[in-house]
Design an enzyme around this catalytic site. Structure first.
Site, mmCIF file in Angstrom:
data_model
loop_
_atom_site.group_PDB
_atom_site.id
_atom_site.type_symbol
_atom_site.label_atom_id
_atom_site.label_comp_id
_atom_site.label_asym_id
_atom_site.label_seq_id
_atom_site.Cartn_x
_atom_site.Cartn_y
_atom_site.Cartn_z
ATOM 1 N N HIS A 128 -39.790 -18.054 30.175
ATOM 2 C CA HIS A 128 -38.747 -18.850 29.532
ATOM 3 C C HIS A 128 -39.173 -19.289 28.138
ATOM 4 O O HIS A 128 -38.319 -19.550 27.287
ATOM 5 C CB HIS A 128 -38.391 -20.050 30.404
ATOM 6 N N TYR A 187 -30.899 -26.052 21.566
ATOM 7 C CA TYR A 187 -31.817 -25.375 20.663
ATOM 8 C C TYR A 187 -31.648 -25.832 19.229
ATOM 9 O O TYR A 187 -32.584 -25.771 18.436
ATOM 10 C CB TYR A 187 -31.621 -23.863 20.762
ATOM 11 N N ARG A 229 -33.587 -13.485 30.719
ATOM 12 C CA ARG A 229 -34.358 -14.180 31.742
ATOM 13 C C ARG A 229 -35.253 -13.172 32.452
ATOM 14 O O ARG A 229 -34.955 -11.970 32.502
ATOM 15 C CB ARG A 229 -33.427 -14.840 32.757
ATOM 16 N N ARG A 275 -37.840 -16.715 25.923
ATOM 17 C CA ARG A 275 -36.383 -16.872 25.797
ATOM 18 C C ARG A 275 -36.052 -18.027 24.855
ATOM 19 O O ARG A 275 -35.171 -17.911 23.990
ATOM 20 C CB ARG A 275 -35.783 -17.108 27.185
ATOM 21 N N LYS A 335 -26.537 -14.759 35.623
ATOM 22 C CA LYS A 335 -26.253 -15.687 36.718
ATOM 23 C C LYS A 335 -24.805 -15.531 37.171
ATOM 24 O O LYS A 335 -23.901 -15.312 36.366
ATOM 25 C CB LYS A 335 -26.502 -17.130 36.255
ATOM 26 N N HIS A 377 -25.050 -18.112 28.193
ATOM 27 C CA HIS A 377 -24.731 -19.479 28.595
ATOM 28 C C HIS A 377 -23.226 -19.612 28.802
ATOM 29 O O HIS A 377 -22.433 -19.155 27.977
ATOM 30 C CB HIS A 377 -25.169 -20.488 27.526
#
Length: 316
Positions: free
Chosen positions: A260, A295, A165, A263, A189, A286
């Site tokens: 993004h 995806y 990110r 990414r 995150k 994730h």
């Protein structure tokens, strides 16, 4: 309001007054609620309902179905627009129960329609290469210009080559890179850390930046351990990284490219190349593989499009 003077109209007027006075909703929001509830009362009146106490779940579901299908006076609504109307209806019925205008809430089990799943946008490998080649890493100009070009090339190579990110990229410190082993320690995150491999192209771009550009950008007392520095020697901001990408995309003739996008392209190209979805999940950081599986829908869509345009009997 349709059928002016009915108990239904009175309940709607009271509810709108509550939203305006006690909830303080903005005028535009109130106008949307009023418009949606006007259509709702008209639909109920057509079914012989003039009091909220007489409305049942079937009436509410029929209204939602009518929104999605449209009629002679209204075009079909998207999931988002129909959902907004259902939210207004659910609020009205909750209010009616709370105020004693009805004994039950017939809309409680009626959920707004889910908007269609938006697939991540990815660009082709050719477009990625055009984007990266559009960064003037070796161009002339002042030493500062060359240094910024080398920095931007390293940044974009990392965004695509490691799938990080933008916040993770600009948050990197020099010590987070292990150039010898080709890995980077990423703080994602929620403070979670992960180790990601850094490919050959990104490693070479980072080496060139660290040796030839970062010393040029560094200033005493500024930036500290930050990997990517701005022109004043401080840590490169998200906005600064965005501007670098936007400039390269403009030179490459690419529209609507964001960090993004790189990414998404990283993940899609890995899956297209046969990577396991759980490996891609770990690389992206994730928490759930469900997020990563979006995806796989992209790759299936590409397969379907190629099949549809290439196979002689695909369109029979």
């Amino acid at each position: 309001m349709h059928g002016e003077g009915t108990p239904l109209d009175g309940a709607v007027s009271t509810y709108l007054g509550h939203l305006a006075v006690e909830r303080g909703l903005a005028a535009n929001t109130l106008s949307s609620y009023r418009r949606d509830l006007r259509r709702y009362t008209a639909a109920l009146a057509a079914r012989g309902r003039t009091d909220l106490a007489d409305v049942d779940e079937g009436d509410v579901r029929a209204f939602l179905r009518g929104l999605r299908e449209g009629d002679a006076d209204h075009p079909p609504l998207s999931a988002g627009s129909a959902g907004r109307a259902v939210v207004a209806v659910r609020g009205l019925h909750r209010f009616a129960v709370r105020e004693g205008l009805a004994a039950a809430d017939p809309a409680a089990a009626v959920r707004p329609p889910a908007p269609p799943r938006r697939l991540p946008k990815a660009i082709s490998l050719d477009a990625v290469e055009r984007l990266l080649d559009a960064v003037p890493a070796e161009s002339g100009g002042t030493p500062g210009d060359v240094a910024r070009g080398l920095r931007d090339r390293a940044l974009l190579e990392l965004l695509y080559g490691a799938g990080v990110r933008i916040s993770e990229a600009v948050g990197l410190d020099v010590d987070d890179l292990d150039a010898a082993e080709g890995f980077a320690r990423i703080r994602g995150k929620g403070g979670k850390q992960r180790i990601v491999p850094v490919g050959g192209y990104a490693r070479r771009a980072l080496d060139a930046y660290l040796v030839r550009a970062r010393p040029e950008l560094a200033r005493p007392g500024r930036g500290g351990a930050a990997l990517f520095l701005n022109a004043r020697g401080g840590r490169l901001s998200r906005q600064g990284a965005w501007m670098a990408l936007r400039a390269a995309a403009g030179r490459a003739g690419l529209d609507d490219v964001s960090p993004h996008t790189l990414r998404h392209s990283f993940a899609t190209h890995l899956l297209d190349g046969g990577a396991d979805v759980r490996v891609v999940q770990e690389l992206l950081g994730h928490a759930s593989v469900t997020t990563t599986q979006v995806y796989t829908l992209v790759t299936v869509q590409v397969l379907r499009e190629v099949y549809g345009t290439s196979h002689p009997r695909a369109r029979g």
